[in-house]
Design a protein around this motif. Structure first.
Motif, mmCIF file in Angstrom:
data_model
loop_
_atom_site.group_PDB
_atom_site.id
_atom_site.type_symbol
_atom_site.label_atom_id
_atom_site.label_comp_id
_atom_site.label_asym_id
_atom_site.label_seq_id
_atom_site.Cartn_x
_atom_site.Cartn_y
_atom_site.Cartn_z
ATOM 1 N N LEU A 180 0.833 -1.194 0.000
ATOM 2 C CA LEU A 180 0.000 0.000 0.000
ATOM 3 C C LEU A 180 0.871 1.248 0.000
ATOM 4 C CD1 LEU A 180 -2.547 -1.342 2.618
ATOM 5 C CD2 LEU A 180 -3.042 -0.953 0.201
ATOM 6 N N PRO A 181 0.365 2.369 -0.561
ATOM 7 C CA PRO A 181 1.222 3.542 -0.769
ATOM 8 C C PRO A 181 1.752 4.209 0.489
ATOM 9 C CG PRO A 181 -0.741 3.633 -2.171
ATOM 10 C CD PRO A 181 -0.957 2.528 -1.190
ATOM 11 N N THR A 182 1.008 4.144 1.600
ATOM 12 C CA THR A 182 1.447 4.865 2.791
ATOM 13 C C THR A 182 1.482 3.952 4.007
ATOM 14 O OG1 THR A 182 -0.806 5.560 3.378
ATOM 15 C CG2 THR A 182 0.453 7.018 1.924
ATOM 16 N N ALA A 183 2.257 4.357 5.002
ATOM 17 C CA ALA A 183 2.359 3.582 6.239
ATOM 18 C C ALA A 183 1.029 3.552 6.975
ATOM 19 C CB ALA A 183 3.447 4.180 7.127
ATOM 20 N N GLU A 184 0.258 4.637 6.884
ATOM 21 C CA GLU A 184 -1.033 4.686 7.564
ATOM 22 C C GLU A 184 -2.012 3.673 6.969
ATOM 23 O OE1 GLU A 184 -4.190 5.795 10.065
ATOM 24 O OE2 GLU A 184 -1.997 5.946 10.204
#
Length: 438
Positions: free
Chosen positions: A175-179
């Protein structure tokens, strides 16, 4: 090493584990030139690997399987999540070797793409993958292409040992972000994913230096490493996704970043609703086009998108959109423009730009010459001149050019509107209009 249960037939395992691998798209095999020595089975020369792709970009020339679809993790987007009630199966190293050799002998495949769920622990899984590749290379003497997953969280020594047996390795950032990773894949962390990616990068750099000193030094991941991001499961914009991809290319020296349109296979409140949901295939297509511009056309992410315009135009490709926003730079004179300037002209590919630079050393080029070279004039004619003249009298006006470009129609990949995610079966005799890439 503990033996895996063998209650299923090999054919039953193959049906389960080949189907379970269909959502992993990062399985190309270009860029490696390791040749067989004539004593083993297969080779890895560029011309020797025929990469056929289905209409949606999935590689169909490799035996593409999971070692196991059992998994200790519960990623919300994954069909193999631990909480799902799906048929589970695991190969043994011997079974993977046997399948690879038998399919290769029958000319069904040119190599192996091996991924896996996490069985018991990352180290346990990585040990099984290493044992499989070791046996395939040293006992079966297989010298064909192998792409394998590096398991995040596994011991660095295991990853390194496996890298000497594989041609390409990949670690999916998912997924693109850690969140987004925290919400949808709570058992995974960005640190665990990037650690093996950095290890592979550093070891590749060391290995290139070793090969310069010792020509016969063993090669470590000679075809480089890649990764994959799922698109559409989380709210990130194209601008965020493209910036992540650009950062990965620059910081980790990746060969490819793959984009996989999210396919809803689970019911979960954290995911897009299943009702009326369609995988964002056109969005995936635009990201691949933009990715190509980053890798081959010297564009940067901030040139294609920004915070005010964070998503790609669904009607026009990213290069045309950029040109329309920078009409002050056009038209360019074909017989004088720099190579990098030519790369920014819609309708001129990087191969066509090279041909133009070479051809104009010999003679002055006209529009007929450009057509023979491979320039797509129906797009390029608004942005170029030959000998100071445009092909037709046209206005350098954004609205005028946009209307005309839309009238010509963009050729989208076949089946973009009615695409399915059924993976090619090695037992099918289906007709695919694939593209051979060398």
């Amino acid at each position: 090493m503990e033996r895996l249960p063998e209650s299923m037939t090999l054919n039953e395992k193959l049906n389960i584990l080949s189907d379970a691998a269909k959502y992993d798209v990062s399985c190309t095999s270009s860029g490696v030139e390791r040749r067989g020595d004539g004593t083993g089975m297969g080779n890895c020369t560029k011309a020797g690997i025929c990469h056929s792709f289905s209409a949606d970009g999935r590689c169909i020339s490799l035996l593409k399987i999971l070692f196991t679809n059992e998994c200790i993790y519960d990623c919300k987007y994954c069909v193999n999540r631990s909480s799902n009630d799906v048929p589970r199966a695991s190969f043994t190293p011997e079974e993977v070797c046997s399948l690879t050799m038998e399919f290769y002998r029958r000319n069904y495949i040119e190599g192996l793409f091996l991924s896996s769920g996490i069985l018991k622990s990352p180290n346990y899984t990585m040990e099984l993958i290493y044992a499989t590749l070791y046996r395939l290379r040293n006992e079966y003497n297989f010298q064909g292409y192998i792409h394998v997953k590096a398991i995040p969280g596994a011991d660095s020594r295991l990853v390194q040992m496996t890298g000497y047996l594989a041609d390409r390795m990949s670690v999916n950032v998912e997924l693109p972000t850690a969140e987004s990773l925290r919400i949808l894949a709570p058992h995974k962390s960005r640190k665990n994913i990037l650690t093996p990616m950095r290890l592979v990068q550093n070891k590749m750099t060391e290995n290139r230096q070793e090969i310069r000193l010792y020509r016969n030094a063993p090669r470590f991941v000679p075809a480089g490493q890649s990764t994959q991001m799922i698109i559409g499961a989380t709210p990130e914009t194209d601008y965020q996704i493209l910036n992540v991809a650009e950062s990965l290319y620059k910081k980790f020296d990746l060969k490819r970043v793959f984009y996989s349109a999210f396919v809803p296979v689970n019911h979960d409140k954290a995911l897009p609703a299943l009702n009326d949901y369609k995988p964002p295939l056109l969005r995936e297509h635009r990201l691949y086009q933009a990715d190509w511009l980053l890798r081959f056309y010297h564009f940067e992410a901030h040139e294609l998108l920004d915070e005010d315009n964070p998503n790609f135009n669904v009607l026009l490709d990213p290069k045309c959109c950029w040109a329309l926003k920078h009409l002050d730079l056009f038209p360019v004179e074909i017989n004088r423009a720099d190579y990098r300037v030519l790369l920014r002209v819609p309708g001129i590919g990087y191969k066509s730009a090279l041909r133009i630079v070479k051809a104009r050393r010999i003679s002055v080029l006209n529009f007929e010459d450009l057509q023979k070279i491979g320039v797509v004039l129906k797009r390029a004619l608004y942005f170029i001149t030959c000998n100071g003249r445009m092909m037709y009298p046209v206005r350098i006006d954004e609205d005028y050019i946009t209307r005309n470009l839309l009238n010509t129609g963009e050729k989208l990949p076949e089946g973009i509107g009615s695409m399915t995610y059924r993976q090619l079966s090695l037992f099918d005799d289906a007709g695919f209009n694939g593209v051979n890439i060398t």
